[in-house]
Design a protein around this motif. Sequence first.
Motif, PDB file in Angstrom:
ATOM      1  N   LYS A 179     107.542  89.201 -21.766  1.00  0.00           N
ATOM      2  CA  LYS A 179     107.566  89.803 -23.288  1.00  0.00           C
ATOM      3  C   LYS A 179     108.645  90.181 -23.652  1.00  0.00           C
ATOM      4  O   LYS A 179     110.178  90.927 -23.312  1.00  0.00           O
ATOM      5  N   SER A 237     104.903  94.969 -26.971  1.00  0.00           N
ATOM      6  CA  SER A 237     105.310  93.348 -27.015  1.00  0.00           C
ATOM      7  C   SER A 237     104.098  92.857 -26.651  1.00  0.00           C
ATOM      8  O   SER A 237     103.454  92.572 -25.497  1.00  0.00           O
ATOM      9  N   ILE A 271     102.291  88.740 -23.996  1.00  0.00           N
ATOM     10  CA  ILE A 271     103.150  88.302 -23.704  1.00  0.00           C
ATOM     11  C   ILE A 271     103.287  86.551 -24.665  1.00  0.00           C
ATOM     12  O   ILE A 271     102.601  86.488 -25.302  1.00  0.00           O
TER      13      ILE A 271
END
Length: 813
Positions: free
Chosen positions: A530, A535, A537
């Motif tokens: 990340k 965020s 993956i």
Amino acid sequence: MRRGLLNALLAVFVFVSLSVVSIAQNQAAEKEDKKAFSCHSLPRENYTCAACIQFHDSCAWCSRVGFEDENQHPRCDSVERLRLHGCGDEHIENPQTSKQITRDEPLANEGTEKSDAVQLKPQEIRVNIRPKAKVKFDVTYRQAVDYPVDLYYLMDLSNSMSDDKKKLSELGDSLAARMRQITKNFRLGFGSFIDKTVMPFVDPDPEMQTCCLRPEKMTCQLRCAAPYGFKNQMSLTTNTERFSEEVDNAKISTNKDSPEGGFDAIMQVLSCNEVIGWRERARKMVVFSTDAGFHYAGDGRLAGLVEPNDGECHLDDQGYYNQSLDQDYPSFAQLHQKIRERKANLIFAVAKKSLHLYEQLRDALPDVSSSVSVLADDSSNIVELIEDEYRKISQKIIMVDNANATQGLKLSYRSKCLGTRMEDTKVCDSIRVGDEVTFEVTLEAAHCVDQRDFALKIGPTGLDETFTINVHVMCDCDCAKKDIVRNSSNCNYKGDLVCGICACSGANVGKMCECDALGQSAAALDAKCKRTNESPICEGRGVCNCGKCECNARENPFEKFSGTFCECDNFNCPQHDLKICAGHGTCDCGQCTCNAGWTGRACDCTESVDSCLSANGKVCNGHGDCICGRCRCRLEGEDSRYSGPKCEICPTCPTKCVEYQPCVMCQQFETGPYNKAKCAECPFKVIPVKELPISNDTQECHFVDDNDGCTFYFRYHYNEKMDNMTVWVHEEKKECPGPVPVLPIVLGVTGGIILLGVILLLLWKLLTFLHDRAEYAKFEKERAEAKWNTEENPIFKQATTTFQNPAFGKKQQ
């Protein structure tokens, strides 16, 4: 009459149509919401079948081995999408929410004392529900005829209530008779309270404790009973004739401070179920009668009583509360909990001065059937008060339940009550005997907890009748309980195959347990894939394999993801003319890298200046910069006056004629503003000619010499590329103005002035003549209209005149 009936039918039809449309829209919206939910966005850090079915009630799981490897489609998705990608129904885990009524006895009135009334229908239901799902069902309530009533009269027997005790003894039979008119199945009980027998609540002097009258002398003239906390005088019984006798035999006592120990008494009345004699299937009523306030938790510390009230029954053989000197008063929360647990109804019959205090107490007891009324000074209105408050309590239905947020379950209610409009409410008022009220109950499972099975109870406040919901929350998949392959080859013999995916053992993690995490969890490895904590993956563009991102392939082989977190690509760059980087560069992680000779955000600007050359061979005429193949004229200094495609237009710049004029005047005519030194600095030498050359590349100029007023002409030729110029001047041709005719001008001006004077004089003469003529005509008209005696001229005046002094001859005061 007929028109009114038609209008009514039309209104009903419109109402029904709108209702049907609204229901259809709501159902369609719910279906669309389920259909649109992105089940495949289930986070990978908790990618299991159980997490999938808990994600949303529309999500299903494919347990077929190798499903994701075959088509790169996630296992958690809607049933339709799983089938579309080749997962058979036998491999789809999609538990369905269901409900089943297990006990549904018909509503029944109270017939005899032994028979039980049925006021709620149905009585029990079984629900299997998925997380995030909702189940709706109806519960109907009907108030039964002659429903059992247990009424316990709890009275303050301090000295100030002596008149009330006497009146209550007289009205005991009337109270019983009035309640039997409401229900034939009626029982009555009686108890009394004073306060804790310790300072500062009661006088420590034993002599003063039994003195109910304190005159100025210290001798007691009226003796009363010793104070006590609470005493059960008469348990609930159908022998209501004893009530007046027990009230009459009860002794008045006294205490020191104004508040009383009523909370202790209420707690014992509700806790001592067997001693008081409460029936399970009966409406339990407690009438609390006092003219003072109350002590509550914390007040006992004034007397050194620090042990909290335990909410248990502590009555001795004689009915006295034997823990009054050992425990503190109950708190509001304890009292509220005990009232709800016993399903009791409270009527506070209090003096007017304490009305506001007990209204606050009522408001501090939510979801409890309670009321407050003003008691007469001698309790003479007690019978009517109890009857009115009982009807208010019995006619108001408040549905309560034992669901709470920690269980992950939520209940909500809707009802029409006795109207026609459905509303979000769990309270219905003005419900009389025989009225049926239906509540639409919605059960929602918000999330899963460790517990899977629950027994929820729903029922009206103040009644022991409840509707039971046996709930099973389906948080687990069947495939997780069976068909488990231990140490499967699909998991490199390092984990179990559960529901089609690997449940790795030990330090192994990964899709096939192929990663040795060295003490790190799968979540820790995924965190390495990340870019930020928020965020996804690999930015949702790849898979995390042992802590490193493997970017997904694109259908177009020329399009690729790249970067540590697959955050870059070679196809999301600025475009020009529908071409990435205008076809003059390469896309590198969202930015264009331009080829030689090109620049700009989208490589759409050429570095060549050929398109910016002006006629004089200069870039942008020397007054601008060539940017992206186009001239951008400067905005500062002298250059700010230039504009145009190549900065060649200057509306405010002086022309060559104005620029060359001083040099022509000084060289050819020795006039003008330049002296000899300045004239020698002129960049050209004029060429005198008899005829000026005429051609397309020359310009003609003319000017007026201020010395003689003559106009001279010259032409010039300027070659910007060669940076040279040629100026020709006409040596003979000049246009000079002629001499001014002074005499004609003077004679003309003089004649004009004389002529103007004659005209003005004639005009004055004409106006005077017209005025005199009008006056004469007016005179002639007045003379013709005059009427007087012909013997005497009307304008004649005598030569002598007589005057009289106005002050002469007046009488003096």
